[in-house]
Design a protein around this motif. Structure first.
Motif, PDB file in Angstrom:
ATOM      1  N   PRO A  75       0.809  -1.227   0.000  1.00 42.92           N
ATOM      2  CA  PRO A  75       0.000   0.000   0.000  1.00 42.92           C
ATOM      3  C   PRO A  75       0.839   1.273   0.000  1.00 42.92           C
ATOM      4  CG  PRO A  75      -0.916  -1.568   1.539  1.00 42.92           C
ATOM      5  CD  PRO A  75       0.387  -2.140   1.054  1.00 42.92           C
ATOM      6  N   ARG A  78       2.021   1.874  -3.443  1.00 41.48           N
ATOM      7  CA  ARG A  78       0.926   2.295  -4.336  1.00 41.48           C
ATOM      8  C   ARG A  78       0.512   3.739  -4.104  1.00 41.48           C
ATOM      9  NH1 ARG A  78      -2.790  -3.171  -4.241  1.00 41.48           N
ATOM     10  NH2 ARG A  78      -1.244  -4.512  -5.226  1.00 41.48           N
ATOM     11  N   ARG A  79       0.765   4.248  -2.910  1.00 41.54           N
ATOM     12  CA  ARG A  79       0.417   5.654  -2.659  1.00 41.54           C
ATOM     13  C   ARG A  79       1.316   6.599  -3.456  1.00 41.54           C
ATOM     14  NH1 ARG A  79      -0.921   5.476   3.845  1.00 41.54           N
ATOM     15  NH2 ARG A  79      -2.286   3.675   3.632  1.00 41.54           N
ATOM     16  N   ILE A  83      -2.756   4.669 -10.478  1.00 38.48           N
ATOM     17  CA  ILE A  83      -3.023   3.479 -11.295  1.00 38.48           C
ATOM     18  C   ILE A  83      -4.384   3.603 -11.970  1.00 38.48           C
ATOM     19  CG2 ILE A  83      -3.211   0.966 -11.277  1.00 38.48           C
ATOM     20  CD1 ILE A  83      -1.621   1.112  -8.555  1.00 38.48           C
ATOM     21  N   LEU A  91     -16.924   3.981  -8.870  1.00 38.42           N
ATOM     22  CA  LEU A  91     -17.971   3.414  -8.020  1.00 38.42           C
ATOM     23  C   LEU A  91     -19.307   3.997  -8.468  1.00 38.42           C
ATOM     24  CD1 LEU A  91     -16.013   3.675  -4.670  1.00 38.42           C
ATOM     25  CD2 LEU A  91     -16.267   1.692  -6.154  1.00 38.42           C
ATOM     26  N   LYS A  94     -21.454   6.564  -6.391  1.00 38.03           N
ATOM     27  CA  LYS A  94     -20.820   7.781  -5.881  1.00 38.03           C
ATOM     28  C   LYS A  94     -20.650   8.771  -7.037  1.00 38.03           C
ATOM     29  CE  LYS A  94     -18.199   5.516  -2.213  1.00 38.03           C
ATOM     30  NZ  LYS A  94     -18.976   5.953  -1.060  1.00 38.03           N
ATOM     31  N   TYR A 102     -13.013   9.403  -2.330  1.00 39.23           N
ATOM     32  CA  TYR A 102     -12.995   8.059  -1.735  1.00 39.23           C
ATOM     33  C   TYR A 102     -11.570   7.521  -1.610  1.00 39.23           C
ATOM     34  CZ  TYR A 102     -14.356   3.195  -0.973  1.00 39.23           C
ATOM     35  OH  TYR A 102     -14.503   1.940  -0.447  1.00 39.23           O
ATOM     36  N   GLY A 103     -10.825   7.660  -2.738  1.00 38.21           N
ATOM     37  CA  GLY A 103      -9.451   7.171  -2.735  1.00 38.21           C
ATOM     38  C   GLY A 103      -8.595   7.885  -1.703  1.00 38.21           C
ATOM     39  N   ARG A 105      -9.659   9.470   1.052  1.00 40.28           N
ATOM     40  CA  ARG A 105     -10.093   9.108   2.419  1.00 40.28           C
ATOM     41  C   ARG A 105      -9.570   7.734   2.801  1.00 40.28           C
ATOM     42  NH1 ARG A 105     -16.036  11.169   1.090  1.00 40.28           N
ATOM     43  NH2 ARG A 105     -15.871  13.312   1.823  1.00 40.28           N
ATOM     44  N   ALA A 106      -9.554   6.830   1.804  1.00 42.57           N
ATOM     45  CA  ALA A 106      -9.121   5.452   2.097  1.00 42.57           C
ATOM     46  C   ALA A 106      -7.670   5.405   2.551  1.00 42.57           C
ATOM     47  CB  ALA A 106      -9.305   4.569   0.862  1.00 42.57           C
ATOM     48  N   ILE A 107      -6.872   6.418   2.162  1.00 44.75           N
ATOM     49  CA  ILE A 107      -5.466   6.389   2.600  1.00 44.75           C
ATOM     50  C   ILE A 107      -5.222   7.430   3.692  1.00 44.75           C
ATOM     51  CG2 ILE A 107      -4.551   5.382   0.506  1.00 44.75           C
ATOM     52  CD1 ILE A 107      -3.758   8.160  -0.433  1.00 44.75           C
ATOM     53  N   GLY A 108      -6.301   7.900   4.301  1.00 42.11           N
ATOM     54  CA  GLY A 108      -6.148   8.660   5.538  1.00 42.11           C
ATOM     55  C   GLY A 108      -6.051  10.171   5.409  1.00 42.11           C
ATOM     56  N   TYR A 109      -6.397  10.735   4.239  1.00 41.17           N
ATOM     57  CA  TYR A 109      -6.421  12.206   4.129  1.00 41.17           C
ATOM     58  C   TYR A 109      -7.511  12.767   5.034  1.00 41.17           C
ATOM     59  CZ  TYR A 109      -3.249  13.058   0.180  1.00 41.17           C
ATOM     60  OH  TYR A 109      -2.147  13.207  -0.629  1.00 41.17           O
ATOM     61  N   ASN A 110      -7.241  13.925   5.648  1.00 38.69           N
ATOM     62  CA  ASN A 110      -8.321  14.534   6.431  1.00 38.69           C
ATOM     63  C   ASN A 110      -9.263  15.317   5.508  1.00 38.69           C
ATOM     64  OD1 ASN A 110      -7.441  17.253   6.119  1.00 38.69           O
ATOM     65  ND2 ASN A 110      -5.893  16.889   7.698  1.00 38.69           N
ATOM     66  N   ARG A 150      -8.855  10.463 -10.128  1.00 35.25           N
ATOM     67  CA  ARG A 150      -8.710   9.717  -8.870  1.00 35.25           C
ATOM     68  C   ARG A 150      -7.279   9.179  -8.727  1.00 35.25           C
ATOM     69  NH1 ARG A 150     -13.068   5.376  -7.810  1.00 35.25           N
ATOM     70  NH2 ARG A 150     -11.938   4.205  -9.378  1.00 35.25           N
TER      71      ARG A 150
ATOM     72  N   ASP B   3     -10.753  11.247  11.166  1.00 34.11           N
ATOM     73  CA  ASP B   3     -11.243  11.135   9.786  1.00 34.11           C
ATOM     74  C   ASP B   3     -11.205   9.686   9.311  1.00 34.11           C
ATOM     75  OD1 ASP B   3     -11.945  13.812   8.980  1.00 34.11           O
ATOM     76  OD2 ASP B   3      -9.834  14.284   9.249  1.00 34.11           O
ATOM     77  N   ARG B   4     -10.165   8.969   9.750  1.00 34.41           N
ATOM     78  CA  ARG B   4     -10.035   7.566   9.344  1.00 34.41           C
ATOM     79  C   ARG B   4     -11.142   6.717   9.975  1.00 34.41           C
ATOM     80  NH1 ARG B   4      -4.416   4.688   8.288  1.00 34.41           N
ATOM     81  NH2 ARG B   4      -4.420   6.413   6.875  1.00 34.41           N
ATOM     82  N   PHE B   7     -14.255   7.385   8.239  1.00 34.49           N
ATOM     83  CA  PHE B   7     -14.303   6.718   6.935  1.00 34.49           C
ATOM     84  C   PHE B   7     -14.710   5.251   7.084  1.00 34.49           C
ATOM     85  CE2 PHE B   7     -12.115   4.129   3.689  1.00 34.49           C
ATOM     86  CZ  PHE B   7     -12.720   4.635   2.549  1.00 34.49           C
ATOM     87  N   VAL B 205      -5.507   2.415  -4.627  1.00 34.44           N
ATOM     88  CA  VAL B 205      -5.071   3.745  -4.182  1.00 34.44           C
ATOM     89  C   VAL B 205      -4.110   3.644  -3.002  1.00 34.44           C
ATOM     90  CG1 VAL B 205      -7.118   4.958  -5.030  1.00 34.44           C
ATOM     91  CG2 VAL B 205      -7.050   4.133  -2.661  1.00 34.44           C
ATOM     92  N   GLY B 206      -3.923   2.432  -2.485  1.00 25.47           N
ATOM     93  CA  GLY B 206      -2.921   2.269  -1.434  1.00 25.47           C
ATOM     94  C   GLY B 206      -3.482   2.174  -0.034  1.00 25.47           C
ATOM     95  N   ALA B 207      -4.765   1.811   0.080  1.00 24.67           N
ATOM     96  CA  ALA B 207      -5.313   1.594   1.433  1.00 24.67           C
ATOM     97  C   ALA B 207      -4.680   0.331   2.008  1.00 24.67           C
ATOM     98  CB  ALA B 207      -6.824   1.437   1.363  1.00 24.67           C
TER      99      ALA B 207
END
Lengths: 237, 291
Positions: A75, A78-79, A83, A91, A94, A102-103, A105-110, A150, B3-4, B7, B205-207
């Motif tokens: 992961p 990939r950040r 890709i 999705l 959405k 979504y992408g 948020r999934a990796i922790g952006y506020n 994205r 935020d996490r 989510f 996306v790297g989650a």
């Protein structure tokens, strides 16, 4: 060095396998990967983001040995990559804005960073007006731009796009390539696979041709037109 | 961090709302499995309690010889009570026993003029019902003792029944638990398949694997929790209705020890459901959520 493959082989079935592939892509380059269906382009891409493991050889991406990375380390690699795979689905429930967010948020952006980045990439890909639309309301080109948005939302130094112009008309295809060229001009390394000769000719970038899991030729930027004619005659229908 | 968490919770909530049919299937599966498990658990608890209580009611009746004096009888009583295996020994003097007998038969026969034919009797209760035959055997060897009646055959039947009930309980409970786990696992697996797009997007996306898997695990726990709460309510309701009906039909059931306290069912089944749901979801994500 953005990408380096050393003597990479992937063994599975006949189609999509790779045989002793060597490839180097420098940071900031724009590379087209061309070849018929089953030539191994998608397999090569999957190796880059660690979805497949090489049977032998080494895969280095942005200085990291992908062939040796553990699943929990992928992961973080990939950040640093955007890709856009061939089967990249937006999705469906959405909106464009939410798909891009979504992408992130999934990796922790506020949330404030998400709002800022989504607005920036929407402006870059020209989808401000479609931000609140669902994928079903977009044209093929708009959907592809949303997928690219994205992928680049995290501002990655490397962008990989697998057949981003598939099923698009020539004008829309060129719009997508122009967008990818703009992203490349901003400093990202871009690798694009395609069947579309027109856009390859028009973009005048490096072209790597694959056939049956091997690299047949590697035409540097500006190496036109005879080499490409020969190349197309051998690998494309 | 907030935020996490938001989510992950949002993903869980959206998925719960989105796949209404799937959720209904998962919750009803968990509910049915837990009703079976809870109902069987309650019934077996009661049966086991009853089976455990019955042997303690078994005791040996020791009839002394007519020649034994009261003093000897009291000495024997004291000796028996000093034995490790004996919980209690009660002396019924022959005159007391005779009075009782006369009163019992007063309507049919006049026993007033008949000399007392009964001997002194000791009633011996043991600490462990399994020791009763051995204790009876030992008492029989005393020269003061005429006869020992210890209901050995009946005791053996009850002890076997008690063991059988426990084994059936363990076996049936284990099988039901396994069936419930497989059913919930299968439902979570289907949920994962229905959300392949989200999983793929998150992976690309790297989650991290943990953040991809967590919403599924929370979803499984929620399904189990809701299923468990429904199961607890329905089980208690059914138990109350059935209990009233059954005690009306068979009066002896009133004497059985009380069943599981309702609070244990109300807290236990939802907790068990949540744990089962979480465990199954975790198991399914290990197999089907990969990056």
């Amino acid at each position: 060095m953005a990408v380096e493959l050393k003597q990479v082989s992937v063994a599975y079935g006949e189609q999509g396998a790779l045989r002793r592939v060597n490839l180097r892509v420098e940071r900031g380059e724009f590379v087209f990967l061309v070849g018929a269906t089953g030539a191994g382009k998608s397999t090569l891409f999957k190796l880059l983001y660690g979805e497949r493991r090489p049977t032998e050889g080494e895969v280095w991406v942005l200085g990291q040995p992908v062939h040796r990375l553990k699943p929990r380390e992928l992961p973080f690699l990939r950040r640093q990559m955007g890709i856009v795979p061939q089967d990249y689905p937006l999705l469906p429930r959405k909106t464009v804005w939410e798909n891009i967010a979504y992408g992130l948020r999934a990796i922790g952006y506020n949330e404030s960073a998400v709002r800022q980045r989504v607005a920036q990439v929407l402006a870059l890909v020209g989808l401000n007006e479609q931000a609140r639309q669902l994928p079903s309301q977009l044209s093929g080109g708009e959907a592809q731009r949303a997928a690219i948005a994205r992928a680049i939302a995290n501002n990655p130094p490397l962008l990989i796009a697998d057949e981003p112009t598939a099923n698009l008309d020539p004008d829309t295809s060129w719009e997508i390539i122009e967008l990818l060229l703009r992203i490349n001009l901003r400093g990202a390394t871009v690798i694009v696979s395609t069947h579309n000769r027109t856009i390859v000719d028009r973009a005048c970038q490096r072209v790597v041709a694959m056939d049956r899991g091997q690299i047949l030729s590697d035409v540097p930027r500006g190496g036109y037109p005879m080499e490409l004619d020969r190349l197309y005659a051998s690998v494309l229908l | 961090m907030i935020d996490r968490i938001r989510f992950v919770l949002h993903e869980t909530w959206e998925s719960l709302l989105r796949n209404a049919t799937m959720q209904a299937a998962a919750i009803s599966t968990a509910c049915i499995a837990l009703i079976l498990l809870g109902g069987a658990g309650m019934a077996l608890y009661k049966l086991d309690a009853a089976a455990s209580a019955l042997p303690s009611q078994f005791e040996a009746e020791v009839f002394l010889k007519m020649t034994a004096t009261r003093e000897q009888a009291l000495q024997l009583k004291a000796e028996l009570e000093s034995w490790q295996a004996v919980a209690q020994a009660t002396l019924t003097p022959r005159e007391v026993a005779w009075e009782e007998q006369k009163q019992k038969l007063a309507a049919d026969v006049n026993l007033a003029d008949i000399p007392n034919p009964l001997p002194d009797k000791l009633t011996v209760r043991v600490r462990d019902p399994e020791q009763l035959p051995a204790v009876a055997e030992r008492i029989q060897q005393s020269p003061l003792v005429d006869e020992v009646i210890d209901s050995r055959a009946e005791l053996q039947t009850v002890l076997s029944l008690s063991r059988l009930v426990r084994w059936i309980g363990l076996g049936a409970g284990g099988l039901l638990l396994l069936a419930a786990l497989i059913l919930i696992y299968n439902t979570v697996r289907l949920t994962i398949f229905s959300r392949q797009r989200e999983v793929r997007v998150m992976a690309l996306v790297g989650a991290t694997l943990r953040s991809i898997r967590l919403p599924f695990i929370l979803e499984g726990m929620t399904q189990g929790l809701v299923g468990g709460a429904l199961a607890a309510t329905l089980t208690l309701l059914a138990a109350a209705l059935l209990s009233d009906y059954m005690t009306e039909q068979w009066a002896f059931l009133r004497d059985l020890p009380p069943g599981l306290p309702p609070l244990v069912v109300l807290v236990g089944l939802p907790t068990l459901g949540a744990l089962m749901g979480g465990l199954c979801a975790w198991w399914a994500t290990l197999r089907y959520v990969r990056i």
